[in-house]
Scaffold this motif. Structure first.
Motif, PDB file in Angstrom:
ATOM      1  N   LYS A 124      53.747  71.219  15.783  1.00  0.00           N
ATOM      2  CA  LYS A 124      54.801  70.196  15.680  1.00  0.00           C
ATOM      3  C   LYS A 124      54.962  69.471  17.007  1.00  0.00           C
ATOM      4  N   GLY A 125      53.813  69.075  17.544  1.00  0.00           N
ATOM      5  CA  GLY A 125      53.790  68.305  18.784  1.00  0.00           C
ATOM      6  C   GLY A 125      52.877  67.107  18.623  1.00  0.00           C
ATOM      7  N   VAL A 126      52.285  66.678  19.731  1.00  0.00           N
ATOM      8  CA  VAL A 126      51.363  65.541  19.717  1.00  0.00           C
ATOM      9  C   VAL A 126      50.108  65.930  20.487  1.00  0.00           C
ATOM     10  N   THR A 127      49.045  65.150  20.345  1.00  0.00           N
ATOM     11  CA  THR A 127      47.815  65.481  21.059  1.00  0.00           C
ATOM     12  C   THR A 127      47.943  65.118  22.543  1.00  0.00           C
ATOM     13  N   ILE A 128      47.204  65.833  23.360  1.00  0.00           N
ATOM     14  CA  ILE A 128      47.186  65.569  24.800  1.00  0.00           C
ATOM     15  C   ILE A 128      46.746  64.139  25.072  1.00  0.00           C
ATOM     16  N   HIS A 129      45.691  63.724  24.402  1.00  0.00           N
ATOM     17  CA  HIS A 129      45.119  62.399  24.676  1.00  0.00           C
ATOM     18  C   HIS A 129      46.080  61.271  24.294  1.00  0.00           C
ATOM     19  N   SER A 130      46.815  61.443  23.201  1.00  0.00           N
ATOM     20  CA  SER A 130      47.726  60.372  22.783  1.00  0.00           C
ATOM     21  C   SER A 130      48.945  60.306  23.692  1.00  0.00           C
ATOM     22  N   PHE A 131      49.497  61.451  24.081  1.00  0.00           N
ATOM     23  CA  PHE A 131      50.713  61.420  24.910  1.00  0.00           C
ATOM     24  C   PHE A 131      50.409  60.926  26.321  1.00  0.00           C
ATOM     25  N   PHE A 132      49.317  61.424  26.910  1.00  0.00           N
ATOM     26  CA  PHE A 132      49.000  61.058  28.295  1.00  0.00           C
ATOM     27  C   PHE A 132      48.028  59.878  28.388  1.00  0.00           C
ATOM     28  N   GLN A 133      47.587  59.377  27.225  1.00  0.00           N
ATOM     29  CA  GLN A 133      46.720  58.189  27.164  1.00  0.00           C
ATOM     30  C   GLN A 133      45.467  58.362  28.038  1.00  0.00           C
ATOM     31  N   LEU A 134      44.836  59.521  27.881  1.00  0.00           N
ATOM     32  CA  LEU A 134      43.658  59.869  28.673  1.00  0.00           C
ATOM     33  C   LEU A 134      42.380  59.565  27.903  1.00  0.00           C
TER      34      LEU A 134
ATOM     35  N   ASP B 112      39.306  57.597  42.194  1.00  0.00           N
ATOM     36  CA  ASP B 112      40.450  56.918  42.802  1.00  0.00           C
ATOM     37  C   ASP B 112      41.433  56.534  41.697  1.00  0.00           C
ATOM     38  N   VAL B 113      42.576  57.223  41.679  1.00  0.00           N
ATOM     39  CA  VAL B 113      43.555  57.004  40.610  1.00  0.00           C
ATOM     40  C   VAL B 113      44.045  55.559  40.594  1.00  0.00           C
ATOM     41  N   ALA B 114      44.258  55.009  41.788  1.00  0.00           N
ATOM     42  CA  ALA B 114      44.817  53.654  41.885  1.00  0.00           C
ATOM     43  C   ALA B 114      43.911  52.609  41.250  1.00  0.00           C
ATOM     44  N   ASN B 115      42.584  52.849  41.298  1.00  0.00           N
ATOM     45  CA  ASN B 115      41.644  51.857  40.775  1.00  0.00           C
ATOM     46  C   ASN B 115      40.891  52.365  39.551  1.00  0.00           C
ATOM     47  N   ASN B 116      41.407  53.394  38.919  1.00  0.00           N
ATOM     48  CA  ASN B 116      40.735  53.983  37.768  1.00  0.00           C
ATOM     49  C   ASN B 116      41.460  53.552  36.502  1.00  0.00           C
ATOM     50  N   SER B 117      40.750  52.862  35.628  1.00  0.00           N
ATOM     51  CA  SER B 117      41.385  52.345  34.408  1.00  0.00           C
ATOM     52  C   SER B 117      41.943  53.466  33.544  1.00  0.00           C
ATOM     53  N   ALA B 118      41.355  54.672  33.668  1.00  0.00           N
ATOM     54  CA  ALA B 118      41.833  55.805  32.876  1.00  0.00           C
ATOM     55  C   ALA B 118      43.262  56.177  33.243  1.00  0.00           C
ATOM     56  N   PHE B 119      43.664  55.895  34.487  1.00  0.00           N
ATOM     57  CA  PHE B 119      44.996  56.268  34.936  1.00  0.00           C
ATOM     58  C   PHE B 119      45.885  55.050  35.184  1.00  0.00           C
ATOM     59  N   ASN B 120      45.430  53.895  34.790  1.00  0.00           N
ATOM     60  CA  ASN B 120      46.240  52.695  34.973  1.00  0.00           C
ATOM     61  C   ASN B 120      46.591  52.051  33.643  1.00  0.00           C
ATOM     62  N   ARG B 121      46.465  52.816  32.583  1.00  0.00           N
ATOM     63  CA  ARG B 121      46.827  52.279  31.278  1.00  0.00           C
ATOM     64  C   ARG B 121      48.343  52.097  31.221  1.00  0.00           C
ATOM     65  N   LYS B 122      48.775  51.038  30.555  1.00  0.00           N
ATOM     66  CA  LYS B 122      50.197  50.742  30.517  1.00  0.00           C
ATOM     67  C   LYS B 122      50.929  51.728  29.607  1.00  0.00           C
ATOM     68  N   PHE B 123      51.967  52.327  30.152  1.00  0.00           N
ATOM     69  CA  PHE B 123      52.812  53.239  29.391  1.00  0.00           C
ATOM     70  C   PHE B 123      54.086  52.498  28.993  1.00  0.00           C
ATOM     71  N   SER B 124      54.624  52.833  27.835  1.00  0.00           N
ATOM     72  CA  SER B 124      55.883  52.227  27.421  1.00  0.00           C
ATOM     73  C   SER B 124      57.002  52.729  28.330  1.00  0.00           C
ATOM     74  N   LYS B 125      58.053  51.947  28.418  1.00  0.00           N
ATOM     75  CA  LYS B 125      59.199  52.334  29.233  1.00  0.00           C
ATOM     76  C   LYS B 125      59.788  53.643  28.730  1.00  0.00           C
ATOM     77  N   THR B 126      59.797  53.817  27.409  1.00  0.00           N
ATOM     78  CA  THR B 126      60.336  55.050  26.826  1.00  0.00           C
ATOM     79  C   THR B 126      59.530  56.250  27.264  1.00  0.00           C
ATOM     80  N   LYS B 127      58.192  56.145  27.204  1.00  0.00           N
ATOM     81  CA  LYS B 127      57.362  57.288  27.589  1.00  0.00           C
ATOM     82  C   LYS B 127      57.502  57.599  29.074  1.00  0.00           C
TER      83      LYS B 127
END
Length: 812
Positions: free
Chosen positions: A60-70, A80-95
């Motif tokens: 009764k949860g969610v997948t790791i990939h969907s919640f963290f958008q990995l 480099d996190v700052a220039n890595n598209s994997a870690f620069n995906r836009k998150f909703s304000k709610t998340k």
């Protein structure tokens, strides 16, 4: 589950400390039950994630990939996190708010999580919560059994990851090594009761099956075993194809009528998470397994219960289970796909249903794969582990059975079927040797509370934005106007002082800490805490909050302005949170109260609109002129499709306000105002300055050449009369300004002077609604100058309107 010391220890570590915990144990030791209890009773703000869609639905949860958008591919830890598209995906304000306010992250089926994926979670939590702390300061509870399903790693992926990790398991991740985790292994087995069977399972689990145990186990070997239909045996195989072949052949052999049940899918429910077939075919006589717990209060069936279909209709299926006195009639059950959201009123982390899968909760069960059997319990099972190919597969299959007597082996259990990973064996051995106890729990509780107190009095973070502001200023000092450096240096000095005092305070608390007592129950610590709250409440206001309010700057460079404002936002948010803590904490410290405040602080920051910063330096004498010239510059720039500083620079603007040039020759002497600019914009600029000087009785240069092509000397007051005559002829303020090449506010000011003579009415220059509104609003405001007042009010009010009502209020 009463009197289970390991469960109690795990519960206390999760609910009363911030330690990262790996909760493990053999099959049937109560890990899933623990999670359900935690979800119902824990006061911590938590999110549950799992590595696969099916595991997430079951937890009764969610997948790791969907919640963290990995990404699904390898996540290299040194990227480099700052220039890595994997870690620069836009998150909703709610998340983002969910992550910022998160206390506890639960990862179910952790054995399937790769090392790089756990490091990816760490990077994402740091991005939004606390960059300096592992997992952003969020507590982790990882649930799973390393002797069961292991992570899936393709050869190509492992070639990329191998230089960074010793193995693919989660415990090899950098974040796991850094967080000083503890492991609690649940020992009491609820599924099996036979001591001999438990011993055999433990030996297989630890890869040391003795000859005597192997002999005992292989007594259950019967390759020709053919169970009676009513006995309810299920066959466990290693491959999907085998299980499907068995089920379809058995179903086809039944002569009864087929019934097909089509699943109803609503909203967002991805195919890889489907808990059952979309089109389920059943016949009377089919052996089936319930794949969901009964949602009614009767609790007639559970996930894994075996039975035989005895009746079918369009919407109902009747199942008879061995040992039951009554048949079970079941209809459609619903599985929900959720996402985490925030309750609009309470701001609690809430589950929002985004999709559903409705289907008869039955699956053909003459056979099932070992993989799909994980988490299930069977009374009777036929095990075919001859083709076991993965770590822990044989153990998972055997441990599904409740008893040795209910087990039949299609192939003998040989050592080749017991595949164990030496990395797992080594990890489990170390974890067992370092198992936590009640003393470590008490110590962790005390340290957790000290850490929370330290968070309240943490001031080191304030230095970063102050240093950043200084750095921006030093690199762009020629582009920034204002008394910036002295104020920032004083802020830095005072912040450093607060850091020293808070560091000394935190050291003192450690010396006051006594063995066997937590800070919450320590009288001496609570007394010092109360005094510290009173001291810092005053100090932060006097040394940081109040001085920062006087900070003001202007710059023509939009990039510099953006950097300064962004950094000021960080600084002000820090001070807002600290001020909130010191205001709300009246006396003693309690963990629950502070955790509540920490959540409120997240949403407190979201409430406040971004501050409109002063654009005028307090030291500027002619504030109103500054605003008039700035507006003129913007109007000229907009009319000619220019950037505002192309008309004249900020430095030139300040120079005009200081020297008040009232002729074109004097204007040429201003730095940055060359011949071309004066020819293009000089007339309008000089008109604004002269009008301002006339309004404020400032002596001006007696120049014959206000305009170089003028042959007549204008008399003082003529310019206002001209505007009045044009206004009386029916022209609007905008038309007059355009005709005379004047600023709109200047014309407005001209006409305002005739209100006292009765030649112009207030409501000729502004709407009645604005006039009444401002008469009520302005007296309620405290402001230093017109610019300050403007920033406090709605943009719909112009500077001219504000001046008009201010004059009216002063005359009244």
């Amino acid at each position: 589950m009463a009197d289970n010391k390991e469960l109690d220890l795990a519960w206390d570590f999760v609910t009363q400390t911030n330690r990262t915990l790996f909760l493990t144990g053999k099959a049937g030791t109560g890990k899933t039950t623990f999670l359900h209890k935690l979800k119902q009773k824990s006061n911590k703000r938590m999110v549950i994630v799992a590595p696969t869609g099916v595991a997430a639905i079951n937890a009764k949860g969610v997948t790791i990939h969907s919640f963290f958008q990995l990404p699904f591919g390898p996540i290299l830890p040194d990227a480099d996190v700052a220039n890595n598209s994997a870690f620069n995906r836009k998150f909703s304000k709610t998340k983002i708010n969910i992550i910022k306010s998160l206390d506890l992250l639960v990862i179910d089926e952790i054995s399937m999580v790769r090392a790089d994926l756990l490091d990816g979670i760490d990077k994402t939590l740091r991005r939004f919560k606390n960059k300096q702390l592992v997992f952003g300061g969020v507590q982790l509870l990882m649930i799973g059994d390393l002797q069961q399903l292991s992570p899936v790693v393709k050869d190509n992926d492992w070639r990329l990851l191998q230089p960074y990790y010793k193995n693919a398991f989660f415990f090899s991740s950098r974040a796991f090594q850094e967080c000083y985790p503890i492991t609690v292994e649940l020992k009491h087995i609820y599924r099996q009761e036979n001591p001999l069977f438990i011993t055999i399972l433990n030996e297989i689990r630890n890869n040391n099956l003795t000859a005597s145990s192997a002999a005992e186990l292989n007594k259950r070997y019967d390759p020709d075993f053919n169970p009676k239909t009513e006995e309810g045996y299920i066959s466990l195989t290693t491959h999907n194809s085998k299980a499907n072949t068995i089920n379809q052949s058995k179903l086809k052999a039944l002569k009864s009528k087929s019934y097909n049940y089509e699943a109803v899918i609503t909203g967002n429910f991805p195919e890889h998470s489907y808990p059952n077939d979309i089109d389920l075919e059943l016949k009377v006589g089919a052996q089936v397994m319930f794949i969901k717990n009964d949602s009614t209060t009767d609790k007639r069936f559970f996930n894994g219960k075996i039975g035989r279909v005895v009746d079918l209709s369009k919407s109902k299926v009747t199942v008879r289970c061995p040992g039951d006195t009554e048949d079970i009639i079941t209809g459609v059950e619903t599985w929900e796909n959720i996402k985490y959201n925030l309750d609009a009123k309470t701001k609690a982390i809430a589950e929002e249903k985004i999709g559903s899968f409705s289907q008869i909760p039955l699956r053909l069960a003459w056979s099932i794969t070992i993989h799909k059997s994980q988490g299930l319990t069977f009374e009777r099972a036929i095990i075919d582990a001859e083709d076991a190919f993965a770590h822990g597969q044989t153990y998972v299959a055997l441990s599904r059975c409740k008893s040795l007597e209910g087990l039949v082996l299609k192939s003998k259990i040989e050592s080749k079927q017991i595949i164990s990973d030496h990395n797992v064996i080594s990890f489990n051995k170390r974890a067992e040797e370092n198992a936590p106890d009640s003393d470590q729990l008490l110590q962790s509780k005390g340290q957790y509370q000290l850490d929370l107190i330290a968070e309240i009095f943490e001031f080191y973070s304030v230095l970063h934005p102050i240093n950043r502001l200084l750095d921006i200023y030093y690199k762009n000092r020629n582009r920034i106007e204002g008394v910036v450096e002295p104020l920032l240096l004083k802020l830095k000095e005072d912040a450093t002082h607060l850091i020293k005092v808070s560091t000394s305070f935190k050291t003192q608390l450690k010396t006051l800490q006594t063995e066997g007592e937590t800070p919450e129950n320590n009288k001496a610590i609570q007394e010092r805490f109360t005094k510290a709250i009173e001291y810092f409440k005053v100090q932060i206001e006097d040394l940081l909050v109040v001085p920062l309010k006087s900070f003001a700057f202007t710059t023509d460079n939009k990039s510099v302005e953006q950097d300064l404002n962004k950094t000021l936002d960080v600084l002000e948010e820090f001070l807002t949170v600290k001020t909130f803590y010191f205001k709300e904490i009246k006396t003693t410290f309690t963990t629950k109260h502070f955790l509540d405040l920490r959540v409120k602080a997240v949403f407190l920051l979201n409430k406040g609109a971004k501050k409109e910063r002063k654009s005028v330096i307090d030291g500027t004498v002619h504030v109103d002129l500054f605003e008039d010239l700035r507006i003129l510059r913007n109007q000229i720039a907009e009319r000619n499709s220019l950037v505002h500083f192309q008309v004249f620079s900020q430095k030139s603007l300040y120079a005009m306000c200081e020297s008040l040039p009232t002729s074109l020759e004097e204007l040429k002497a201003i730095e940055g105002m060359g011949k071309t600019r004066v020819e293009k914009y000089g007339t309008a600029i000089i008109s604004v300055i002269r009008s301002y000087c006339e309004d404020n009785d400032i002596e001006t240069t007696d120049a014959n050449n206000l305009l170089e092509n003028d042959s007549k000397k204008r008399k003082k007051g003529d310019t206002k009369l001209i505007s009045l005559d044009l206004f009386k002829s029916g022209k609007s303020i905008d038309q007059i300004a355009l005709e005379r090449e004047l600023n709109v506010n200047t014309v407005f000011g001209h006409l305002a002077d005739f209100i006292s003579t009765g030649e112009v009415a207030v409501t000729d220059l502004m709407s009645k609604a604005h006039y009444k509104e401002l008469l009520a609003l302005i007296p309620a405001k405290t402001f230093d100058n017109l610019s300050d007042l403007k920033h406090q009010l709605d943009d719909k009010f112009s500077y001219g309107e504000l001046r008009l009502v201010l004059n009216q209020l002063e005359s009244d």
